[in-house]
Scaffold this motif. Structure first.
Motif, PDB file in Angstrom:
ATOM      1  N   TYR A  69      -3.087  23.813  -0.734  1.00 43.01           N
ATOM      2  CA  TYR A  69      -3.049  23.467  -2.155  1.00 43.01           C
ATOM      3  C   TYR A  69      -2.272  22.171  -2.380  1.00 43.01           C
ATOM      4  O   TYR A  69      -2.707  21.289  -3.145  1.00 43.01           O
ATOM      5  N   TYR A  70      -1.120  22.028  -1.718  1.00 37.43           N
ATOM      6  CA  TYR A  70      -0.333  20.800  -1.846  1.00 37.43           C
ATOM      7  C   TYR A  70      -1.149  19.575  -1.428  1.00 37.43           C
ATOM      8  O   TYR A  70      -1.163  18.547  -2.119  1.00 37.43           O
ATOM      9  N   PHE A  71      -1.811  19.680  -0.282  1.00 41.37           N
ATOM     10  CA  PHE A  71      -2.546  18.537   0.251  1.00 41.37           C
ATOM     11  C   PHE A  71      -3.696  18.145  -0.676  1.00 41.37           C
ATOM     12  O   PHE A  71      -3.915  16.961  -0.947  1.00 41.37           O
ATOM     13  N   GLY A  72      -4.418  19.148  -1.168  1.00 43.35           N
ATOM     14  CA  GLY A  72      -5.487  18.854  -2.116  1.00 43.35           C
ATOM     15  C   GLY A  72      -4.956  18.208  -3.379  1.00 43.35           C
ATOM     16  O   GLY A  72      -5.566  17.283  -3.930  1.00 43.35           O
ATOM     17  N   GLY A  73      -3.785  18.668  -3.852  1.00 44.14           N
ATOM     18  CA  GLY A  73      -3.175  18.086  -5.041  1.00 44.14           C
ATOM     19  C   GLY A  73      -2.724  16.656  -4.829  1.00 44.14           C
ATOM     20  O   GLY A  73      -2.851  15.806  -5.721  1.00 44.14           O
TER      21      GLY A  73
ATOM     22  N   GLY B 253      -4.185  13.498  -6.857  1.00 48.10           N
ATOM     23  CA  GLY B 253      -3.212  12.872  -7.736  1.00 48.10           C
ATOM     24  C   GLY B 253      -2.526  13.829  -8.683  1.00 48.10           C
ATOM     25  O   GLY B 253      -1.663  13.419  -9.470  1.00 48.10           O
ATOM     26  N   SER B 254      -2.870  15.118  -8.616  1.00 50.72           N
ATOM     27  CA  SER B 254      -2.250  16.092  -9.518  1.00 50.72           C
ATOM     28  C   SER B 254      -0.842  16.479  -9.071  1.00 50.72           C
ATOM     29  O   SER B 254      -0.076  17.053  -9.844  1.00 50.72           O
ATOM     30  N   ILE B 255      -0.497  16.184  -7.811  1.00 48.06           N
ATOM     31  CA  ILE B 255       0.843  16.441  -7.282  1.00 48.06           C
ATOM     32  C   ILE B 255       1.421  15.127  -6.780  1.00 48.06           C
ATOM     33  O   ILE B 255       0.738  14.358  -6.101  1.00 48.06           O
ATOM     34  N   LYS B 256       2.667  14.864  -7.120  1.00 51.47           N
ATOM     35  CA  LYS B 256       3.351  13.654  -6.686  1.00 51.47           C
ATOM     36  C   LYS B 256       4.498  14.026  -5.745  1.00 51.47           C
ATOM     37  O   LYS B 256       5.189  15.019  -5.956  1.00 51.47           O
ATOM     38  N   MET B 257       4.680  13.209  -4.711  1.00 53.16           N
ATOM     39  CA  MET B 257       5.781  13.419  -3.783  1.00 53.16           C
ATOM     40  C   MET B 257       7.083  12.907  -4.388  1.00 53.16           C
ATOM     41  O   MET B 257       7.117  11.849  -5.023  1.00 53.16           O
ATOM     42  N   ASN B 258       8.147  13.671  -4.199  1.00 56.75           N
ATOM     43  CA  ASN B 258       9.476  13.247  -4.634  1.00 56.75           C
ATOM     44  C   ASN B 258      10.212  12.683  -3.422  1.00 56.75           C
ATOM     45  O   ASN B 258      10.524  13.408  -2.480  1.00 56.75           O
ATOM     46  N   SER B 259      10.476  11.387  -3.441  1.00 54.56           N
ATOM     47  CA  SER B 259      11.102  10.735  -2.289  1.00 54.56           C
ATOM     48  C   SER B 259      12.621  10.816  -2.311  1.00 54.56           C
ATOM     49  O   SER B 259      13.280  10.435  -1.345  1.00 54.56           O
ATOM     50  N   SER B 260      13.185  11.312  -3.407  1.00 50.04           N
ATOM     51  CA  SER B 260      14.646  11.386  -3.520  1.00 50.04           C
ATOM     52  C   SER B 260      15.156  12.710  -2.955  1.00 50.04           C
ATOM     53  O   SER B 260      14.535  13.758  -3.156  1.00 50.04           O
TER      54      SER B 260
ATOM     55  N   GLY C 235      11.801  15.967   1.679  1.00 46.70           N
ATOM     56  CA  GLY C 235      10.541  16.061   2.413  1.00 46.70           C
ATOM     57  C   GLY C 235       9.963  17.463   2.390  1.00 46.70           C
ATOM     58  O   GLY C 235      10.093  18.195   1.408  1.00 46.70           O
ATOM     59  N   ASP C 236       9.322  17.854   3.502  1.00 51.04           N
ATOM     60  CA  ASP C 236       8.691  19.170   3.609  1.00 51.04           C
ATOM     61  C   ASP C 236       9.747  20.239   3.826  1.00 51.04           C
ATOM     62  O   ASP C 236      10.467  20.227   4.827  1.00 51.04           O
ATOM     63  N   ILE C 237       9.827  21.181   2.904  1.00 47.58           N
ATOM     64  CA  ILE C 237      10.830  22.242   2.975  1.00 47.58           C
ATOM     65  C   ILE C 237      10.123  23.588   2.982  1.00 47.58           C
ATOM     66  O   ILE C 237       9.258  23.852   2.150  1.00 47.58           O
ATOM     67  N   MET C 238      10.493  24.432   3.937  1.00 46.97           N
ATOM     68  CA  MET C 238       9.966  25.798   3.983  1.00 46.97           C
ATOM     69  C   MET C 238      11.118  26.772   4.171  1.00 46.97           C
ATOM     70  O   MET C 238      12.098  26.460   4.826  1.00 46.97           O
TER      71      MET C 238
END
Length: 281
Positions: free
Chosen positions: A201-205, A209-216, A278-281
């Motif tokens: 879901y994240y990757f498709g978003g 463009g429906s999901i934006k990465m937060n670089s901070s 970044g990627d958090i699980m």
């Protein structure tokens, strides 16, 4: 080389290959009637080799497969692929790196990650780019997705590539998308972990463009689970929390006894706060 005359390939696999190999036009004609987007070329207790589309192949081995049998089956599969596709196939290894795979086919790229985890988004993107670059460089090129372990790994990347390939969709993309969707629904959906579904879901978003990465970077201070599941009336499980950043373990909580809390909530406090990015699980 004609697979009918290649003595190095396994007769058993080649016999099945001849029976189930179809042209793209055959697939176009048969899909609406059969409602199937896959061709299984070899299936027994040890492995499952599936033509998801005519140019994307899944090779899955059971995780508990004994090492000697695994190597023997791997050699059979490599012989069949070489006889059918010569040097036109690229193998993407989704499991742990193995030198014997590289010896069987020099065109190997390793993208493995731990079973039952979701791959980082940058790794999903790298696999999709590798697939697209290889497939578009030659109409005879095919991609082989190799996995020994959790079949959900293959499902994550097929579903991700289904999103990715829509960006440069051609005339036949609708049929290819249908084949990939059928593979995911029929073969791997039950093996997908919740985190793997979430990353699809994240990757498709991100692509849409429906999901934006937060670089901070952010600081995590507390994790609250308001309602713990009651797996057994008298307990039977002791939850704890692990946090991964880009597949690296960065935090492990203590073990909690839910029977000590009548409210059946779990609150984990980080002191000091845990910086994450970044990627958090």
């Amino acid at each position: 080389m004609d697979p009918h005359t290649d003595p190095s390939a396994s007769p058993g696999i080649l016999q099945l290959a001849r029976k189930s190999s179809i042209t793209f036009q055959d697939r176009r004609d048969s899909l609406p009637r059969s409602n199937s987007g896959e061709q299984v070329m070899e299936r027994h207790l040890d492995l499952d080799l599936t033509y998801i589309t005519e140019r994307i192949i899944s090779v899955f081995f059971l995780p508990e497969l004994e090492e000697q049998r695994y190597r023997g089956n791997l050699q059979e599969v490599a012989a069949m692929l070489k006889s059918k596709h010569q040097d036109k196939f690229l193998l993407l290894n989704l499991s742990e790196k193995r030198h014997d795979i590289t010896r069987l086919n020099p065109k190997v790229q390793d993208y493995g990650w731990p079973d039952d985890h979701a791959p980082p988004l940058d790794r999903i993107c790298a696999v999709c780019k590798a697939m697209d670059t290889w497939l578009t460089s030659d109409p005879h090129h095919v991609v082989v997705l190799h996995c020994k372990g959790n079949k959900g790994k293959t499902g994550v990347l097929v579903a991700a590539y289904m999103h990715y390939s829509k960006i440069s969709a051609g005339a036949d993309q609708a049929l290819t998308t249908l084949a990939m969707r059928k593979f995911c629904e029929d073969k791997v959906s039950s093996a997908l972990q919740p985190s793997q579904n979430r990353y699809i879901y994240y990757f498709g978003g991100l692509l849409s463009g429906s999901i934006k990465m937060n670089s901070s970077p952010l600081s995590l201070q507390q994790v609250l689970i308001p309602s713990l599941p009651n797996f057994q009336a008298e307990g039977g499980y002791y939850p704890f929390l692990k946090i991964y950043q880009s597949l690296q373990l960065v935090y492990t909580s203590g073990v909690y006894d839910p029977q000590n809390s009548r409210a059946r909530t779990l609150c984990v406090t980080m002191n000091p706060a845990l910086p994450l990015k970044g990627d958090i699980m």
